[in-house]
Design a protein around this motif. Structure first.
Motif, short mmCIF file in Angstrom:
data_model
loop_
_atom_site.label_atom_id
_atom_site.label_comp_id
_atom_site.label_asym_id
_atom_site.label_seq_id
_atom_site.Cartn_x
_atom_site.Cartn_y
_atom_site.Cartn_z
N ILE A 1 -17.48 10.61 -9.53
CA ILE A 1 -18.90 10.46 -9.22
C ILE A 1 -19.09 10.36 -7.70
CG2 ILE A 1 -20.81 8.79 -9.37
CD1 ILE A 1 -19.63 8.18 -12.21
N GLU A 2 -20.13 11.04 -7.21
CA GLU A 2 -20.47 10.90 -5.79
C GLU A 2 -21.29 9.63 -5.64
OE1 GLU A 2 -22.86 14.12 -4.22
OE2 GLU A 2 -23.24 12.93 -2.40
N VAL A 3 -20.86 8.74 -4.76
CA VAL A 3 -21.53 7.45 -4.61
C VAL A 3 -22.11 7.33 -3.21
CG1 VAL A 3 -21.28 4.94 -4.77
CG2 VAL A 3 -19.87 6.42 -6.21
N MET A 4 -23.37 6.90 -3.13
CA MET A 4 -23.99 6.62 -1.83
C MET A 4 -24.24 5.10 -1.79
SD MET A 4 -26.81 6.11 0.19
CE MET A 4 -28.35 6.39 -0.64
N CYS A 5 -23.57 4.43 -0.85
CA CYS A 5 -23.75 2.98 -0.73
C CYS A 5 -24.81 2.68 0.32
CB CYS A 5 -22.45 2.31 -0.29
SG CYS A 5 -21.22 2.26 -1.60
N SER A 6 -25.64 1.70 0.04
CA SER A 6 -26.64 1.32 1.02
C SER A 6 -26.97 -0.17 0.86
CB SER A 6 -27.88 2.19 0.87
OG SER A 6 -28.65 2.13 2.06
N ARG A 7 -27.93 -0.64 1.63
CA ARG A 7 -28.26 -2.07 1.52
C ARG A 7 -29.73 -2.31 1.82
NH1 ARG A 7 -25.94 -5.09 6.96
NH2 ARG A 7 -27.14 -3.93 8.50
N GLU A 8 -30.21 -3.47 1.38
CA GLU A 8 -31.58 -3.89 1.69
C GLU A 8 -31.58 -5.32 2.17
OE1 GLU A 8 -34.88 -3.01 -0.70
OE2 GLU A 8 -34.56 -0.91 -0.31
N PRO A 9 -32.50 -5.74 3.07
CA PRO A 9 -33.34 -4.79 3.77
C PRO A 9 -32.47 -3.94 4.70
CG PRO A 9 -33.63 -7.01 4.67
CD PRO A 9 -32.74 -7.14 3.48
N GLY A 10 -32.82 -2.67 4.82
CA GLY A 10 -32.07 -1.77 5.70
C GLY A 10 -31.85 -0.42 5.07
N GLY A 11 -30.83 0.28 5.54
CA GLY A 11 -30.44 1.55 4.94
C GLY A 11 -30.90 2.79 5.68
N THR A 12 -31.92 2.67 6.54
CA THR A 12 -32.32 3.78 7.43
C THR A 12 -32.54 3.14 8.81
OG1 THR A 12 -34.74 3.68 7.47
CG2 THR A 12 -33.75 4.70 5.52
N PRO A 13 -32.59 3.93 9.88
CA PRO A 13 -32.78 3.31 11.20
C PRO A 13 -34.03 2.41 11.27
CG PRO A 13 -32.06 5.57 11.46
CD PRO A 13 -32.30 5.37 9.98
N LEU A 14 -35.15 2.88 10.74
CA LEU A 14 -36.37 2.04 10.78
C LEU A 14 -36.19 0.78 9.92
CD1 LEU A 14 -39.33 1.38 11.40
CD2 LEU A 14 -40.00 2.96 9.58
N ALA A 15 -35.66 0.96 8.72
CA ALA A 15 -35.50 -0.19 7.82
C ALA A 15 -34.48 -1.18 8.39
CB ALA A 15 -35.09 0.29 6.43
N GLU A 16 -33.47 -0.68 9.11
CA GLU A 16 -32.50 -1.60 9.74
C GLU A 16 -33.18 -2.39 10.86
OE1 GLU A 16 -29.27 -2.46 9.07
OE2 GLU A 16 -29.18 -1.19 7.28
N GLN A 17 -34.14 -1.76 11.55
CA GLN A 17 -34.87 -2.51 12.59
C GLN A 17 -35.72 -3.60 11.95
OE1 GLN A 17 -36.95 0.30 15.13
NE2 GLN A 17 -35.21 0.35 16.53
N ILE A 18 -36.32 -3.26 10.81
CA ILE A 18 -37.11 -4.28 10.10
C ILE A 18 -36.18 -5.42 9.65
CG2 ILE A 18 -38.61 -4.74 8.10
CD1 ILE A 18 -39.55 -1.79 8.31
#
Ligand code: TMP
Length: 214
Positions: free
Chosen positions: A36-53
């Motif tokens: 399976i192809e897995v994409m790991c991410s996190r919250e809050p965050g996960g994109t440049p803008l969301a990481e700034q938030i």
């Protein structure tokens, strides 16, 4: 299952110091072993803008942070993350493995901060439409033990600086949500040795089917 995209959306939750990072890595490796192809991410965050938030949310500051402002920032980060990263990955058939998602908002802002569950549910519908995680692991640990582990790891951020009572409320919301929807949630006893924690997770993963969604 409310997520109808080809990929699956898996989230991992818990109070502080439950060992999310090493267990997410374990889940990722188990899924990848199934091809399976897995994409790991996190919250809050996960994109440049969301990481700034995220940085805005976690920073300790002299000014009191309004609870509704905190709630809206969580969902602002989520909207960005969901539309820029999570949905495109799911649409391509990847499995998304996310360190926290909206259950954390119910637990921290709803439980810890005592904000209205109805308000959170409205924002959830606004930002996510019908998209919900397919499966959620709740790594559960006695709050005091978790906080000790977290404080040994790094300096406390704005959330980690909360009192024990706050985290007791967070934990009880997680457990109540899991009890109300047992088909989606898997409570894992994170107070055990890592090998035993991972064996419990592996047991859940063994029960899943890995065929692409029709
Ligand atoms: P982390 O340090 O576990 O990555 O998470 C950052 C902090 O943000 C953690 O203390 C929990 C908090 N949080 C909320 O209060 N509400 C949310 O919706 C999310 C995603 C995280």
């Amino acid at each position: 299952m409310t997520n109808t995209t080809p990929g699956r959306f898996i989230t991992v939750e818990g109070t502080e110091g439950v060992g999310k990072t090493s267990n997410i890595d374990f889940i990722r490796r188990q899924l990848e072993a199934q091809g399976i192809e897995v994409m790991c991410s996190r919250e809050p965050g996960g994109t440049p803008l969301a990481e700034q938030i995220r940085e805005l949310l976690l920073a300790k500051r002299d000014e009191a942070v309004d609870e509704t402002a905190e709630l809206l920032l969580m969902f602002a980060a989520r909207a960005q993350h969901l539309n820029q990263k999570i949905k495109p990955a799911l649409a391509q058939g990847a499995w998304v493995l996310c360190d926290r998602f909206t259950d954390a908002t119910y637990a921290y802002q709803g439980g810890g901060r005592d904000l209205s569950v109805d308000t959170i549910a409205k924002l959830e519908d606004l930002v996510q439409g019908s998209l919900r995680p397919d499966a959620t692991f709740i790594l559960d640990i006695d709050v005091e033990t978790g906080l000790k582990r977290a404080s040994a790891r790094s300096e406390a951020d704005r959330f980690e600086s909360e009192q024990l009572e706050f985290f007791e409320k967070v934990r009880s919301v997680y457990l109540a949500r899991a009890k109300a929807e047992p088909q989606r949630y898997h409570i894992i006893d994170a107070g055990q040795e890592l090998a035993a924690v991972q064996a419990q997770i592996a047991e859940v993963l063994e029960g899943w089917t890995y065929k692409p969604r029709q």
